[in-house]
Write a protein that holds these residues in place. Structure first.
Motif, PDB file in Angstrom:
ATOM      1  N   VAL A 299      -4.269  15.561 -12.592  1.00 57.97           N
ATOM      2  CA  VAL A 299      -3.148  15.340 -11.685  1.00 57.97           C
ATOM      3  C   VAL A 299      -2.977  13.829 -11.521  1.00 57.97           C
ATOM      4  N   ARG A 300      -1.841  13.327 -11.972  1.00 53.05           N
ATOM      5  CA  ARG A 300      -1.546  11.896 -11.866  1.00 53.05           C
ATOM      6  C   ARG A 300      -0.520  11.677 -10.755  1.00 53.05           C
ATOM      7  N   ILE A 301      -0.807  10.698  -9.898  1.00 55.01           N
ATOM      8  CA  ILE A 301       0.012  10.444  -8.714  1.00 55.01           C
ATOM      9  C   ILE A 301       0.540   9.018  -8.775  1.00 55.01           C
ATOM     10  N   THR A 302       1.814   8.874  -8.555  1.00 55.97           N
ATOM     11  CA  THR A 302       2.441   7.558  -8.508  1.00 55.97           C
ATOM     12  C   THR A 302       2.971   7.305  -7.104  1.00 55.97           C
ATOM     13  N   GLY A 303       2.557   6.163  -6.532  1.00 55.91           N
ATOM     14  CA  GLY A 303       3.061   5.736  -5.227  1.00 55.91           C
ATOM     15  C   GLY A 303       3.770   4.400  -5.355  1.00 55.91           C
ATOM     16  N   ARG A 304       3.565   3.522  -4.373  1.00 57.51           N
ATOM     17  CA  ARG A 304       4.157   2.189  -4.445  1.00 57.51           C
ATOM     18  C   ARG A 304       3.223   1.205  -3.759  1.00 57.51           C
TER      19      ARG A 304
ATOM     20  N   LEU B  11      -0.199  -6.987   5.619  1.00 57.27           N
ATOM     21  CA  LEU B  11       1.061  -7.567   6.033  1.00 57.27           C
ATOM     22  C   LEU B  11       2.171  -6.540   6.205  1.00 57.27           C
ATOM     23  N   GLU B  12       2.314  -5.620   5.232  1.00 63.04           N
ATOM     24  CA  GLU B  12       3.432  -4.682   5.294  1.00 63.04           C
ATOM     25  C   GLU B  12       3.081  -3.344   4.641  1.00 63.04           C
ATOM     26  N   PRO B  13       2.065  -2.678   5.146  1.00 67.46           N
ATOM     27  CA  PRO B  13       1.658  -1.397   4.543  1.00 67.46           C
ATOM     28  C   PRO B  13       2.768  -0.356   4.609  1.00 67.46           C
ATOM     29  N   GLU B  14       3.675  -0.503   5.588  1.00 63.86           N
ATOM     30  CA  GLU B  14       4.744   0.483   5.729  1.00 63.86           C
ATOM     31  C   GLU B  14       5.705   0.467   4.543  1.00 63.86           C
ATOM     32  N   LEU B  15       5.684  -0.598   3.744  1.00 64.62           N
ATOM     33  CA  LEU B  15       6.547  -0.666   2.568  1.00 64.62           C
ATOM     34  C   LEU B  15       5.947   0.051   1.357  1.00 64.62           C
ATOM     35  N   GLY B  16       4.715   0.421   1.479  1.00 69.94           N
ATOM     36  CA  GLY B  16       4.056   1.096   0.355  1.00 69.94           C
ATOM     37  C   GLY B  16       4.125   2.606   0.469  1.00 69.94           C
ATOM     38  N   VAL B  17       3.771   3.258  -0.634  1.00 71.26           N
ATOM     39  CA  VAL B  17       3.576   4.711  -0.668  1.00 71.26           C
ATOM     40  C   VAL B  17       2.153   4.932  -1.160  1.00 71.26           C
TER      41      VAL B  17
ATOM     42  N   LEU C 244       2.765  22.366  -8.185  1.00 70.14           N
ATOM     43  CA  LEU C 244       2.445  21.395  -7.142  1.00 70.14           C
ATOM     44  C   LEU C 244       3.603  20.413  -6.949  1.00 70.14           C
ATOM     45  N   ARG C 245       3.856  20.056  -5.691  1.00 72.97           N
ATOM     46  CA  ARG C 245       4.913  19.111  -5.378  1.00 72.97           C
ATOM     47  C   ARG C 245       4.367  18.034  -4.437  1.00 72.97           C
ATOM     48  N   PRO C 246       4.891  16.799  -4.523  1.00 68.15           N
ATOM     49  CA  PRO C 246       4.385  15.727  -3.658  1.00 68.15           C
ATOM     50  C   PRO C 246       4.682  15.977  -2.191  1.00 68.15           C
ATOM     51  N   VAL C 247       3.830  15.432  -1.327  1.00 70.88           N
ATOM     52  CA  VAL C 247       3.980  15.566   0.119  1.00 70.88           C
ATOM     53  C   VAL C 247       4.621  14.315   0.720  1.00 70.88           C
ATOM     54  N   LEU C 248       4.203  13.136   0.312  1.00 70.03           N
ATOM     55  CA  LEU C 248       4.722  11.896   0.876  1.00 70.03           C
ATOM     56  C   LEU C 248       6.066  11.531   0.253  1.00 70.03           C
ATOM     57  N   PRO C 249       7.049  11.185   1.054  1.00 67.82           N
ATOM     58  CA  PRO C 249       8.322  10.706   0.489  1.00 67.82           C
ATOM     59  C   PRO C 249       8.084   9.474  -0.395  1.00 67.82           C
ATOM     60  N   GLY C 250       8.687   9.471  -1.567  1.00 65.79           N
ATOM     61  CA  GLY C 250       8.549   8.340  -2.472  1.00 65.79           C
ATOM     62  C   GLY C 250       7.429   8.471  -3.472  1.00 65.79           C
TER      63      GLY C 250
ATOM     64  N   GLY D 130      -6.273   3.341  -6.572  1.00 64.01           N
ATOM     65  CA  GLY D 130      -6.211   1.983  -6.058  1.00 64.01           C
ATOM     66  C   GLY D 130      -6.750   0.918  -6.974  1.00 64.01           C
ATOM     67  N   THR D 131      -6.546  -0.331  -6.535  1.00 62.83           N
ATOM     68  CA  THR D 131      -6.980  -1.496  -7.321  1.00 62.83           C
ATOM     69  C   THR D 131      -7.841  -2.442  -6.501  1.00 62.83           C
ATOM     70  N   THR D 132      -7.384  -2.815  -5.316  1.00 59.52           N
ATOM     71  CA  THR D 132      -8.155  -3.721  -4.458  1.00 59.52           C
ATOM     72  C   THR D 132      -8.176  -3.194  -3.031  1.00 59.52           C
ATOM     73  N   ARG D 133      -9.119  -3.719  -2.232  1.00 64.64           N
ATOM     74  CA  ARG D 133      -9.294  -3.236  -0.861  1.00 64.64           C
ATOM     75  C   ARG D 133      -8.056  -3.454  -0.016  1.00 64.64           C
ATOM     76  N   ASN D 134      -7.324  -4.534  -0.248  1.00 62.26           N
ATOM     77  CA  ASN D 134      -6.208  -4.866   0.633  1.00 62.26           C
ATOM     78  C   ASN D 134      -4.840  -4.565   0.020  1.00 62.26           C
ATOM     79  N   THR D 135      -4.802  -3.593  -0.888  1.00 62.99           N
ATOM     80  CA  THR D 135      -3.544  -3.190  -1.508  1.00 62.99           C
ATOM     81  C   THR D 135      -3.334  -1.695  -1.306  1.00 62.99           C
ATOM     82  N   VAL D 136      -2.147  -1.323  -0.835  1.00 64.12           N
ATOM     83  CA  VAL D 136      -1.799   0.097  -0.771  1.00 64.12           C
ATOM     84  C   VAL D 136      -1.792   0.647  -2.201  1.00 64.12           C
ATOM     85  N   PRO D 137      -2.588   1.678  -2.484  1.00 67.22           N
ATOM     86  CA  PRO D 137      -2.698   2.162  -3.866  1.00 67.22           C
ATOM     87  C   PRO D 137      -1.361   2.655  -4.419  1.00 67.22           C
ATOM     88  N   ALA D 138      -1.033   2.161  -5.605  1.00 69.87           N
ATOM     89  CA  ALA D 138       0.202   2.583  -6.274  1.00 69.87           C
ATOM     90  C   ALA D 138      -0.032   3.753  -7.210  1.00 69.87           C
ATOM     91  N   ALA D 139      -1.275   4.058  -7.512  1.00 69.62           N
ATOM     92  CA  ALA D 139      -1.564   5.145  -8.446  1.00 69.62           C
ATOM     93  C   ALA D 139      -2.898   5.781  -8.107  1.00 69.62           C
TER      94      ALA D 139
END
Length: 373
Positions: free
Chosen positions: A183-188, A194-200, A267-273, A233-242
């Motif tokens: 199962v591969r998941i793509t976010g943002r 600073l702005e976690p609300e801009l991520g998915v 299966l369908r995604p739960v989070l918008p975006g 994820g990639t780093t501690r302070n980044t909202v995971p994009a994948a």
């Protein structure tokens, strides 16, 4: 028929020599060169025991061997594999040993002893119509050999699988079907401070999906659906994009296997975006008991004729190449190989005294299936 057992007791020293030769040639499935070296050794031993050289079948870089012997109408397929899960160098920590009636070494139980049994059993049946197929990628799920296995099983009266026995020598009449998914998941991505609300957040989406997948099992039907390796994820302070995770699903019946497959791909995604990609599906169909019952009855009768203890049977969750042959409709009996234990583990071992009677049973079963005394 006890003379048949005595015949293989007399051959035991040669069988043990052959088994040492194969075990001391390491053959991890993912190492194509090591598998090719092992195939050369199996081909040499087989030529000596069977009186003919095999066909080399190299598929996607993996070496398989095939002997087609005899030309009778009731052909029997004997299945074995020469690859193991043990990496190169395992002989240093797990050397070949034969002490006190217990033989040890990487891959001895799963399933080089079964391969030796096949060679010696068939060698005593010069008029039998038998195909011996020895594959090199069973431990990987048989990605390059599946089509070969299914093609060889088509039209055969039976398939006899030389996988190791279950506890106390029990034959394996049922195996669960195996399905494998990713199962591969793509976010943002966004800055977590600073702005976690801009991520998915792909990690959060993965958590939703892991819980959904884990609820697809059915304990009452013996169906298991297990999320396993998870990355995100990639780093501690980044909202995971994948994110991504693997799923192992097992079921006793085709219907359950197909139910899980449909649910996984629904299966369908739960989070918008966020978005999902579902990869994979059934890898091995179930080996259902109806495909083994008649062969087991034959083997049980022959065991009594040979003076052996009554046979036992079990159902197991692990898959084998016998799943493929049963899946195309060929009667299949599995677990005819060595008696021992510890497959894939530090305690892997073979009980030496059981090799002659098990080999005698295999030879008698091949003979009986062809209607000859």
């Amino acid at each position: 028929m006890t003379e048949v057992v005595e015949q293989f007791e007399a051959r035991l020293p040669l069988m043990l020599d052959d088994l040492e030769t194969l075990v001391t040639c390491e053959s991890p499935s993912a190492d194509a060169a090591a598998v090719a070296r092992s195939a050369d050794l199996v081909a040499q031993l087989g030529a000596e025991r069977l009186g003919s050289k095999p066909e080399y079948l190299v598929v996607d870089g993996c070496t398989h061997l095939r002997w087609r012997l005899g030309d009778g109408p009731r052909r029997v397929l004997v299945l074995a594999h020469h690859d193991t899960v043990w990496p190169i160098g395992s002989l240093v920590t797990h050397p070949f040993q034969n002490e006190g009636g217990v033989l040890r070494g990487p891959g001895c139980f799963d399933m080089k002893a079964g391969l030796v049994m096949a060679l010696h059993a068939i060698s005593t049946l010069p008029s039998a119509s038998v195909t011996l197929l020895v594959t090199g990628d069973e431990e990987l799920g048989s990605p390059s050999s599946r089509q070969l296995i299914e093609a060889e099983a088509t039209g055969c009266s039976a398939t006899l699988v030389l996988e190791a026995s279950a506890d106390a020598g029990a034959l394996k009449l049922e195996r669960k079907g195996v399905s494998v998914y990713e199962v591969r998941i793509t976010g943002r991505a966004a800055h977590a401070g600073l702005e976690p609300e801009l991520g998915v957040n792909a990690s959060v989406e993965a958590a939703h999906q892991v819980l959904a997948v884990s609820n697809l099992g059915d304990a009452g039907r013996g169906t298991t659906v297990t999320p396993s390796v998870l990355t995100a994820g990639t780093t501690r302070n980044t909202v995971p994009a994948a994110a991504a995770f693997f799923v192992d699903a097992r079921a006793w019946t085709v219907e359950e296997q197909l139910r899980v497959n449909e649910a996984m791909h629904a299966l369908r995604p739960v989070l918008p975006g966020s978005s999902l990609e579902i990869l994979g599906g059934p890898n091995r169909p179930p080996l259902e008991r109806k495909m083994s019952d008649e062969l087991y009855a034959r083997a049980s009768r022959l065991a009594l004729d040979l003076g052996l203890p009554p046979l036992r049977s079990v159902a197991v969750g692990g898959g084998s190449d016998g799943n493929f042959t049963a899946g195309i409709g060929t009667p299949t009996l599995d677990g005819l190989g060595a008696v021992g234990g510890g497959a894939h583990a530090d305690d892997e071992h073979v009980l030496v005294a059981e090799l002659p009677p098990r080999t005698a049973l295999l030879a008698a079963l091949i003979t009986d299936l062809q209607g000859t005394p």
